[in-house]
Scaffold this motif. Structure first.
Motif, PDB file in Angstrom:
ATOM      1  N   MET A   1     -12.944  -8.090  -6.012  1.00 18.31           N
ATOM      2  CA  MET A   1     -13.224  -7.218  -7.163  1.00 18.31           C
ATOM      3  C   MET A   1     -11.909  -6.800  -7.815  1.00 18.31           C
ATOM      4  SD  MET A   1     -15.095  -3.509  -7.189  1.00 18.31           S
ATOM      5  CE  MET A   1     -15.091  -2.505  -8.658  1.00 18.31           C
ATOM      6  N   ALA A   2     -11.791  -7.046  -9.123  1.00 16.89           N
ATOM      7  CA  ALA A   2     -10.569  -6.736  -9.846  1.00 16.89           C
ATOM      8  C   ALA A   2     -10.444  -5.233 -10.038  1.00 16.89           C
ATOM      9  CB  ALA A   2     -10.569  -7.445 -11.192  1.00 16.89           C
ATOM     10  N   LEU A   3      -9.232  -4.734  -9.867  1.00 13.34           N
ATOM     11  CA  LEU A   3      -8.980  -3.309 -10.055  1.00 13.34           C
ATOM     12  C   LEU A   3      -8.837  -2.987 -11.532  1.00 13.34           C
ATOM     13  CD1 LEU A   3      -6.356  -2.700  -7.207  1.00 13.34           C
ATOM     14  CD2 LEU A   3      -8.770  -2.065  -7.203  1.00 13.34           C
ATOM     15  N   PRO A   4      -9.244  -1.795 -11.957  1.00  8.55           N
ATOM     16  CA  PRO A   4      -9.056  -1.392 -13.354  1.00  8.55           C
ATOM     17  C   PRO A   4      -7.574  -1.424 -13.723  1.00  8.55           C
ATOM     18  CG  PRO A   4     -10.562   0.102 -12.236  1.00  8.55           C
ATOM     19  CD  PRO A   4      -9.966  -0.765 -11.179  1.00  8.55           C
ATOM     20  N   ARG A   5      -7.316  -1.671 -14.957  1.00 10.41           N
ATOM     21  CA  ARG A   5      -5.942  -1.708 -15.427  1.00 10.41           C
ATOM     22  C   ARG A   5      -5.289  -0.334 -15.231  1.00 10.41           C
ATOM     23  NH1 ARG A   5      -3.996  -3.192 -21.591  1.00 10.41           N
ATOM     24  NH2 ARG A   5      -1.731  -3.116 -21.191  1.00 10.41           N
ATOM     25  N   GLY A   6      -4.101  -0.323 -14.665  1.00 10.61           N
ATOM     26  CA  GLY A   6      -3.393   0.938 -14.407  1.00 10.61           C
ATOM     27  C   GLY A   6      -3.478   1.381 -12.965  1.00 10.61           C
ATOM     28  N   ILE A   7      -4.281   0.669 -12.140  1.00 11.07           N
ATOM     29  CA  ILE A   7      -4.424   1.023 -10.731  1.00 11.07           C
ATOM     30  C   ILE A   7      -3.911  -0.123  -9.870  1.00 11.07           C
ATOM     31  CG2 ILE A   7      -6.023   1.613  -8.870  1.00 11.07           C
ATOM     32  CD1 ILE A   7      -7.847   2.896 -10.909  1.00 11.07           C
ATOM     33  N   GLN A   8      -3.097   0.216  -8.889  1.00 13.91           N
ATOM     34  CA  GLN A   8      -2.504  -0.785  -8.010  1.00 13.91           C
ATOM     35  C   GLN A   8      -2.868  -0.461  -6.555  1.00 13.91           C
ATOM     36  OE1 GLN A   8       1.785  -0.816  -8.179  1.00 13.91           O
ATOM     37  NE2 GLN A   8       1.988  -2.595  -6.831  1.00 13.91           N
ATOM     38  N   GLU A   9      -3.299  -1.501  -5.812  1.00 15.75           N
ATOM     39  CA  GLU A   9      -3.635  -1.319  -4.392  1.00 15.75           C
ATOM     40  C   GLU A   9      -2.375  -1.543  -3.545  1.00 15.75           C
ATOM     41  OE1 GLU A   9      -7.469  -2.751  -2.442  1.00 15.75           O
ATOM     42  OE2 GLU A   9      -5.970  -4.149  -1.609  1.00 15.75           O
ATOM     43  N   LEU A  10      -2.083  -0.572  -2.655  1.00 17.01           N
ATOM     44  CA  LEU A  10      -0.917  -0.657  -1.768  1.00 17.01           C
ATOM     45  C   LEU A  10      -1.380  -0.612  -0.319  1.00 17.01           C
ATOM     46  CD1 LEU A  10       1.494   1.850  -3.592  1.00 17.01           C
ATOM     47  CD2 LEU A  10       1.415  -0.633  -3.817  1.00 17.01           C
ATOM     48  N   THR A  11      -0.922  -1.544   0.472  1.00 13.48           N
ATOM     49  CA  THR A  11      -1.309  -1.593   1.888  1.00 13.48           C
ATOM     50  C   THR A  11      -0.060  -1.614   2.761  1.00 13.48           C
ATOM     51  OG1 THR A  11      -3.321  -2.824   1.360  1.00 13.48           O
ATOM     52  CG2 THR A  11      -2.589  -2.847   3.651  1.00 13.48           C
ATOM     53  N   ARG A  12      -0.052  -0.773   3.785  1.00 14.71           N
ATOM     54  CA  ARG A  12       1.034  -0.759   4.759  1.00 14.71           C
ATOM     55  C   ARG A  12       0.428  -0.569   6.144  1.00 14.71           C
ATOM     56  NH1 ARG A  12       1.937   4.225   6.710  1.00 14.71           N
ATOM     57  NH2 ARG A  12       1.165   6.037   5.534  1.00 14.71           N
ATOM     58  N   LYS A  13       1.275  -0.671   7.169  1.00 13.97           N
ATOM     59  CA  LYS A  13       0.799  -0.512   8.538  1.00 13.97           C
ATOM     60  C   LYS A  13       1.411   0.725   9.188  1.00 13.97           C
ATOM     61  CE  LYS A  13      -0.165  -5.376   9.564  1.00 13.97           C
ATOM     62  NZ  LYS A  13       0.101  -6.513  10.500  1.00 13.97           N
ATOM     63  N   ASN A  14       0.562   1.419   9.980  1.00 13.53           N
ATOM     64  CA  ASN A  14       1.053   2.533  10.783  1.00 13.53           C
ATOM     65  C   ASN A  14       1.884   2.014  11.954  1.00 13.53           C
ATOM     66  OD1 ASN A  14      -0.091   4.645   9.308  1.00 13.53           O
ATOM     67  ND2 ASN A  14      -2.077   4.366  10.335  1.00 13.53           N
ATOM     68  N   LYS A  15       2.485   2.923  12.721  1.00 16.68           N
ATOM     69  CA  LYS A  15       3.277   2.528  13.877  1.00 16.68           C
ATOM     70  C   LYS A  15       2.445   1.785  14.915  1.00 16.68           C
ATOM     71  CE  LYS A  15       6.731   6.193  13.505  1.00 16.68           C
ATOM     72  NZ  LYS A  15       7.371   7.349  14.192  1.00 16.68           N
ATOM     73  N   ASP A  16       1.154   2.134  14.977  1.00 12.94           N
ATOM     74  CA  ASP A  16       0.290   1.462  15.959  1.00 12.94           C
ATOM     75  C   ASP A  16      -0.277   0.138  15.440  1.00 12.94           C
ATOM     76  OD1 ASP A  16      -1.482   2.313  14.086  1.00 12.94           O
ATOM     77  OD2 ASP A  16      -2.667   3.577  15.443  1.00 12.94           O
ATOM     78  N   GLY A  17       0.116  -0.261  14.213  1.00 13.53           N
ATOM     79  CA  GLY A  17      -0.315  -1.547  13.669  1.00 13.53           C
ATOM     80  C   GLY A  17      -1.547  -1.501  12.807  1.00 13.53           C
ATOM     81  N   THR A  18      -2.240  -0.369  12.736  1.00 15.65           N
ATOM     82  CA  THR A  18      -3.454  -0.273  11.918  1.00 15.65           C
ATOM     83  C   THR A  18      -3.084  -0.208  10.439  1.00 15.65           C
ATOM     84  OG1 THR A  18      -3.437   2.143  12.154  1.00 15.65           O
ATOM     85  CG2 THR A  18      -4.757   0.883  13.729  1.00 15.65           C
ATOM     86  N   PRO A  19      -3.833  -0.941   9.578  1.00 19.47           N
ATOM     87  CA  PRO A  19      -3.512  -0.965   8.142  1.00 19.47           C
ATOM     88  C   PRO A  19      -3.968   0.311   7.432  1.00 19.47           C
ATOM     89  CG  PRO A  19      -5.454  -2.289   8.572  1.00 19.47           C
ATOM     90  CD  PRO A  19      -4.960  -1.831   9.918  1.00 19.47           C
ATOM     91  N   VAL A  20      -3.225   0.715   6.422  1.00 22.41           N
ATOM     92  CA  VAL A  20      -3.553   1.877   5.593  1.00 22.41           C
ATOM     93  C   VAL A  20      -3.492   1.437   4.135  1.00 22.41           C
ATOM     94  CG1 VAL A  20      -2.882   4.194   4.868  1.00 22.41           C
ATOM     95  CG2 VAL A  20      -2.648   3.531   7.265  1.00 22.41           C
ATOM     96  N   THR A  21      -4.559   1.713   3.406  1.00 19.86           N
ATOM     97  CA  THR A  21      -4.623   1.316   1.996  1.00 19.86           C
ATOM     98  C   THR A  21      -4.689   2.554   1.105  1.00 19.86           C
ATOM     99  OG1 THR A  21      -5.755  -0.754   2.543  1.00 19.86           O
ATOM    100  CG2 THR A  21      -5.909   0.024   0.254  1.00 19.86           C
ATOM    101  N   LYS A  22      -3.851   2.572   0.066  1.00 12.51           N
ATOM    102  CA  LYS A  22      -3.875   3.652  -0.918  1.00 12.51           C
ATOM    103  C   LYS A  22      -3.847   3.037  -2.315  1.00 12.51           C
ATOM    104  CE  LYS A  22      -1.978   7.343   1.896  1.00 12.51           C
ATOM    105  NZ  LYS A  22      -1.090   8.516   1.966  1.00 12.51           N
ATOM    106  N   TYR A  23      -4.174   3.870  -3.305  1.00 17.23           N
ATOM    107  CA  TYR A  23      -4.288   3.367  -4.679  1.00 17.23           C
ATOM    108  C   TYR A  23      -3.338   4.158  -5.586  1.00 17.23           C
ATOM    109  CZ  TYR A  23      -8.302   1.048  -2.732  1.00 17.23           C
ATOM    110  OH  TYR A  23      -9.122   0.265  -1.944  1.00 17.23           O
ATOM    111  N   ARG A  24      -2.496   3.421  -6.286  1.00 15.53           N
ATOM    112  CA  ARG A  24      -1.465   4.032  -7.117  1.00 15.53           C
ATOM    113  C   ARG A  24      -1.866   3.973  -8.590  1.00 15.53           C
ATOM    114  NH1 ARG A  24       4.896   2.087  -7.088  1.00 15.53           N
ATOM    115  NH2 ARG A  24       5.731   3.821  -8.338  1.00 15.53           N
ATOM    116  N   VAL A  25      -1.711   5.112  -9.267  1.00 17.81           N
ATOM    117  CA  VAL A  25      -1.977   5.189 -10.701  1.00 17.81           C
ATOM    118  C   VAL A  25      -0.659   5.504 -11.406  1.00 17.81           C
ATOM    119  CG1 VAL A  25      -3.202   6.391 -12.547  1.00 17.81           C
ATOM    120  CG2 VAL A  25      -4.353   5.952 -10.359  1.00 17.81           C
TER     121      VAL A  25
END
Length: 420
Positions: free
Chosen positions: A1-25
């Motif tokens: 699914m395409a994100l609306p224009r102006g929104i960016q998906e950011l994914t990183r990993k915690n110290k325990d390796g679990t992924p974390v996703t946030k959305y940047r405007v």
């Protein structure tokens, strides 16, 4: 699914390796610039849509200002510790070192450690007591932190600069409501006062902070029979005769020796029970460690001298008596109850001695005159009286020093009664 224009998906990993996703405007318009992270895509979309109208932008600005204000409140709260933090520091700086050398295996050590526990107990009670908090812009953190704020919080959660005579009044009201006796509340107020006297040393930024215990409403301690309602605490001549006969015939003479020593010198129970021969001199007893923390000279009356001279010394033992404090307490009260003298209390022996000393001084001192004329304040009458009394136990000052009081009002309010 395409994100609306102006929104960016950011994914990183915690110290325990679990992924974390946030959305940047990111918004970079001429009069409106934003760069925000959101936990969910829905929040990001809602924010982006709101930014497209003038009304939405205004709401975003208001929200930002509110967040800045809340952040400032939190930062101020963190940078200025609560009174609970200073209580901890006070105990570590002034209480712990005072009792550092106490040996729990000795009678003296046990008593001193009990005193330490009592001091710490006072401060634990103080910081946990829930009081009313004034509705004021100076106290914003409670409403910010507590979702169901009810206008009350623990005394220990206040910052020093928030505590005024008003908070002390609220503390007294809370303790009275809990059924605590006025004299006990006054001791707690004294503990608060001692803490505030040391704040300027614990934190130089608090060097000019006033002591809130100086101007609280004293009348709050007089409600419902309050603090200054005095009872006559005198031992009648008949009871005194029976008391002496009972002690003289008791199998363990130490019970009588200790009790008489208190009655002849106004020494405190612990001071008498734990007395050492190395503290006893021809005309006085020198007490280095006292309840007030200051050394004290106890003058020996002829009766006290005679008593001490009659007590046999044991080779290699500096202590005058073998009793421990709690052992003396339990035996004293058991014997008094068995012989219909339970109205004679250990503390009453000290009170009787103080009252007797004051009667000996004569009428040319403020304590006796204020009691005789019914003055409520010793200090008030002292403004009009100049005393010229010989040295020793003939002077009010020497009397106060001997019994371990620095303030004549303490002696008047709690220890002195004229014989009726």
């Amino acid at each position: 699914m395409a994100l609306p224009r102006g929104i960016q998906e950011l994914t990183r990993k915690n110290k325990d390796g679990t992924p974390v996703t946030k959305y940047r405007v990111q918004i970079n318009r001429k009069n409106f610039k934003q760069d925000r992270l959101f936990e969910s895509l829905d929040e990001a979309v809602e924010f982006l849509n709101a930014s497209k109208s003038a009304t939405g932008q205004k709401q975003i600005h208001l929200l930002e200002e509110q967040q800045k204000t809340e952040l400032k409140i939190i930062q101020d709260f963190i940078s200025n510790p609560t009174i609970e933090a200073y209580i901890k520091s006070y105990i570590e700086t002034y209480v712990d070192p005072r009792f550092a050398d106490c040996d729990p295996k000795t009678a003296e050590g046990k008593i001193k450690l009990r005193n330490k526990a009592s001091i710490i107990g006072f401060y634990n009670t103080i910081k946990k007591t829930i009081i009313n908090e004034r509705s004021d812009e100076n106290f914003p953190i409670s409403k910010l932190i507590y979702k169901h704020y009810d206008g009350k919080k623990a005394f220990g959660e206040f910052k020093p600069k928030q505590i005024t005579e008003i908070e002390i009044n609220e503390y007294i009201k809370a303790r009275r409501k809990a059924g605590i006796k006025p004299i006990s509340i006054q001791r707690e107020i004294t503990a608060i006062s001692n803490l505030f006297k040391k704040l300027k040393y614990l934190d130089p930024d608090l060097k000019s902070i006033p002591n809130p215990t100086r101007d609280y409403d004293r009348d709050l301690l007089k409600i419902s029979g309050g603090l200054i309602t005095k009872k006559v605490h005198r031992i009648t001549d008949e009871d005194k005769k029976k008391f002496f006969e009972l002690l003289d015939n008791y199998p363990n003479p130490e019970l009588g020796w200790i009790s008489k020593l208190m009655l002849f010198t106004a020494m405190r129970r612990t001071e008498a029970v734990l007395l050492k021969w190395s503290q006893v001199f021809e005309k006085h007893i020198y007490l280095e460690h006292t309840k007030s923390g200051k050394p004290r000279i106890v003058y020996l009356t002829p009766e006290a001298k005679e008593l001490l001279n009659s007590i046999p010394k044991k080779e290699g033992q500096d202590r005058v008596f073998t009793y421990e404090v709690l052992g003396y307490d339990s035996n004293f009260y058991r014997v008094m109850e068995e012989n219909n003298l339970k109205h004679i209390k250990i503390h009453g022996l000290r009170k009787e001695a103080i009252s007797g000393f004051i009667e000996r001084i004569g009428a040319s001192n403020s304590l006796l005159i204020s009691e005789f004329l019914g003055f409520a304040s010793v200090r008030k009458i002292e403004e009009h009286i100049e005393t010229q009394i010989p040295a020793g136990l003939s002077t009010q000052e020497e009397l106060l020093r001997s019994v371990g009081h620095s303030n004549p009002a303490i002696t008047q309010n709690h220890y002195f009664s004229l014989k009726k």
